[in-house]
Write an enzyme that holds these catalytic residues in place. Structure first.
Site, PDB file in Angstrom:
ATOM      1  N   ASP A   1       0.040   0.211  -5.177  1.00  0.00           N
ATOM      2  CA  ASP A   1      -1.182   0.615  -4.512  1.00  0.00           C
ATOM      3  C   ASP A   1      -2.321   0.248  -5.409  1.00  0.00           C
ATOM      4  O   ASP A   1      -2.332   0.356  -6.623  1.00  0.00           O
ATOM      5  CB  ASP A   1      -1.060   2.137  -4.333  1.00  0.00           C
ATOM      6  CG  ASP A   1      -2.079   2.465  -3.127  1.00  0.00           C
ATOM      7  OD1 ASP A   1      -1.606   2.816  -2.164  1.00  0.00           O
ATOM      8  OD2 ASP A   1      -3.167   2.584  -3.291  1.00  0.00           O
TER       9      ASP A   1
ATOM     10  N   GLY B   1       6.278   7.395   0.569  1.00  0.00           N
ATOM     11  CA  GLY B   1       7.281   7.779   1.611  1.00  0.00           C
ATOM     12  C   GLY B   1       8.420   6.460   2.330  1.00  0.00           C
ATOM     13  O   GLY B   1       9.286   6.507   2.469  1.00  0.00           O
ATOM     14  N   LYS B   2       7.280   5.394   2.657  1.00  0.00           N
ATOM     15  CA  LYS B   2       7.986   4.233   3.355  1.00  0.00           C
ATOM     16  C   LYS B   2       8.997   3.508   2.165  1.00  0.00           C
ATOM     17  O   LYS B   2       9.908   2.820   2.529  1.00  0.00           O
ATOM     18  CB  LYS B   2       7.098   3.597   4.092  1.00  0.00           C
ATOM     19  CG  LYS B   2       6.425   4.132   5.253  1.00  0.00           C
ATOM     20  CD  LYS B   2       5.523   3.205   5.922  1.00  0.00           C
ATOM     21  CE  LYS B   2       4.853   3.922   7.135  1.00  0.00           C
ATOM     22  NZ  LYS B   2       4.047   5.208   6.889  1.00  0.00           N
TER      23      LYS B   2
ATOM     24  N   CYS C   1       1.006  -1.314   0.017  1.00  0.00           N
ATOM     25  CA  CYS C   1       0.299   0.089   0.105  1.00  0.00           C
ATOM     26  C   CYS C   1       0.743   1.233  -0.181  1.00  0.00           C
ATOM     27  O   CYS C   1       1.034   1.993   0.931  1.00  0.00           O
ATOM     28  CB  CYS C   1      -0.815  -0.027   1.243  1.00  0.00           C
ATOM     29  SG  CYS C   1      -2.016  -1.422   1.348  1.00  0.00           S
TER      30      CYS C   1
ATOM     31  N   CYS D   1      -1.552   4.099  10.957  1.00  0.00           N
ATOM     32  CA  CYS D   1      -1.468   5.587  11.495  1.00  0.00           C
ATOM     33  C   CYS D   1      -2.700   5.822  12.338  1.00  0.00           C
ATOM     34  O   CYS D   1      -3.009   6.839  12.263  1.00  0.00           O
ATOM     35  CB  CYS D   1      -1.153   6.585  10.412  1.00  0.00           C
ATOM     36  SG  CYS D   1      -2.396   6.818   9.169  1.00  0.00           S
TER      37      CYS D   1
END
EC number: 2.1.1.-
Length: 429
Positions: free
Chosen positions: A263, A244-245, A239, A359
């Site tokens: 994604d 960023g990751k 995903c 998150c």
């Protein structure tokens, strides 16, 4: 603009958000387009009042006795701008653009009410229906954790170790007040702003354009590091979103091995291409089609699932989302998370890791999801998360919650980061 005009504008924006149920960024943008006379400093100050009011909607409204846009606007200045009722009225008096001064009734409410006496959900600045979710997640500390999610956030940066080191970037950003992050080894933090201040536009810095760093919350950096990507591995970021990751994993692997970024929503991947070119991450493969995913089945050392969630851990940065969230949306996210975990497991090789991240601070999206997944999939078992944490962050044993069943949770009050959940499951050979 003086404070009175800025406050009036903020109240106008808050009324727009309340009336049309729209994201705060859209409302602020529309206000700016229709008030082009306002300078950058004015717009920043107005935005600060609006965001502070949304973060503190319950507590700010409680101080004045109601949760109207006017009340939470005034309340935000009392809670975050070091203002008193008397100093506010003095600042607004004689300003023809200011809202009406605090009334006698409002002054009395402010004088008589102490936030310490407010109901728990008000002190935590969370919707009433979220109270049991916070209590389940944090136990006796839930009010403090909710209140921490209502504070102003810092600006966090991840140094791209493929291009620079932390000292090099710190030297470039010396004028911003940037310091080494507390936990993340390649993290840099610019402290939260005060009053009408604004964070520096670090993306305009030459160092950013050269690919020396990315903007990324320290908590996001930490969970990416805990995933344990190493040189030569095969990793699937299932995903990936804006990447960023993905880029953090790629840097940890030293541009060796391969990171496959996928994604389900192709549009979310669009920003990753420019980011890759700037940062010189060369071991990332963008995978969007089922036919491209199929060959990866059973071959990945790590499958990272940064699952779609309520985002409750990011409420410092997106406070409007706190008031739009519903139980129905939470239930929808839970269904998506379960389906994604079931799809992602197929790509983990025997002995490999399935890493689940959100998150969110809600256990229904975190520990309960992992428990349900394990009930369905006995071949996946959690690794030793205490050893994992201590291996990465020795001397910081108290900076995260390590669950008894095997998981790691971060939060603003405990870790100084956004709220994150991390669990790594190893597939049996």
């Amino acid at each position: 603009m003086r404070l009175g005009g800025r406050l009036a504008a903020a109240i106008e924006v808050l009324e727009d958000i309340s009336r049309r149920h729209r994201p705060v960024a859209d409302a602020l943008k529309d206000w700016g387009l229709s008030h082009r006379f306002a300078g950058g400093g004015d717009r920043a100050a107005i935005g600060n009042i609006v965001y502070d009011a949304l973060r503190h909607k319950r507590s700010a409204g409680w101080l004045l006795g109601e949760e109207t846009p006017r009340a939470v606007g005034f309340g935000a200045l009392l809670l975050e701008w070091n203002q008193t009722a008397q100093s506010l009225n003095a600042a607004l008096e004689g300003d023809k653009f200011a809202p009406p001064l605090l009334t006698a009734a409002e002054l009395q409410a402010i004088a008589e009410r102490r936030l310490a006496d407010a109901p728990p959900a008000v002190r935590a600045d969370v919707p009433d229906w979220c109270e049991p979710l916070f209590e389940q997640a944090f136990g006796p500390a839930w009010v403090e954790e909710g209140a921490a999610l209502a504070t102003r956030p810092p600006l966090d940066i991840r140094v791209n170790t493929l291009q620079a080191d932390r000292q090099k970037v710190l030297a470039e950003l010396a004028e911003t007040g940037a310091k080494a992050a507390h936990l993340a080894p390649y993290g840099i933090r610019i402290p939260p702003i005060d009053g009408d201040g604004r964070h520096p536009n670090v993306q305009a810095e030459p160092a950013f354009q050269k690919g020396w760093f990315e903007v990324q919350d320290e908590g996001s950096q930490i969970v990416a590091a805990l995933a344990g990507a190493e040189a030569g591995m095969q990793v699937l970021d299932f995903c990936a979103g804006a990447g960023g990751k993905t880029l953090a994993l790629s840097a940890a692997m030293g541009n060796t091995g391969q990171v496959f970024a996928h994604d389900a929503e192709k549009a979310r991947l669009a920003p990753i291409f420019d980011r890759m070119r700037r940062s010189e991450n060369r071991n990332v493969q963008i995978v969007t089609k089922p036919s491209e995913l199929a060959p990866l089945t059973g071959h990945m050392d790590i499958v990272l699932v940064d699952a779609p969630c309520t985002g409750s851990g990011t409420w410092r940065r997106r406070p409007d989302a706190k008031w739009r969230l519903t139980q129905r949306q939470l239930d929808t996210r839970k269904g998506e998370q379960s389906a994604i975990l079931e799809a992602a497991k197929a790509f983990v090789k025997p002995g490999g890791l399935l890493v689940y991240i959100t998150c969110s601070v809600f256990d229904e999206e975190n520990g309960e999801q992992i428990s349900a997944f394990r009930d369905r999939n006995s071949s996946f078992a959690p690794i030793d998360h205490r050893a994992l944490w201590d291996g990465h962050f020795p001397g910081h044993e108290a900076a995260a919650r390590i669950g008894s069943t095997g998981d790691i949770s971060l939060s603003p009050s405990l870790s100084g980061t956004d709220g994150f959940y991390f669990c790594a499951l190893r597939r049996a050979n």
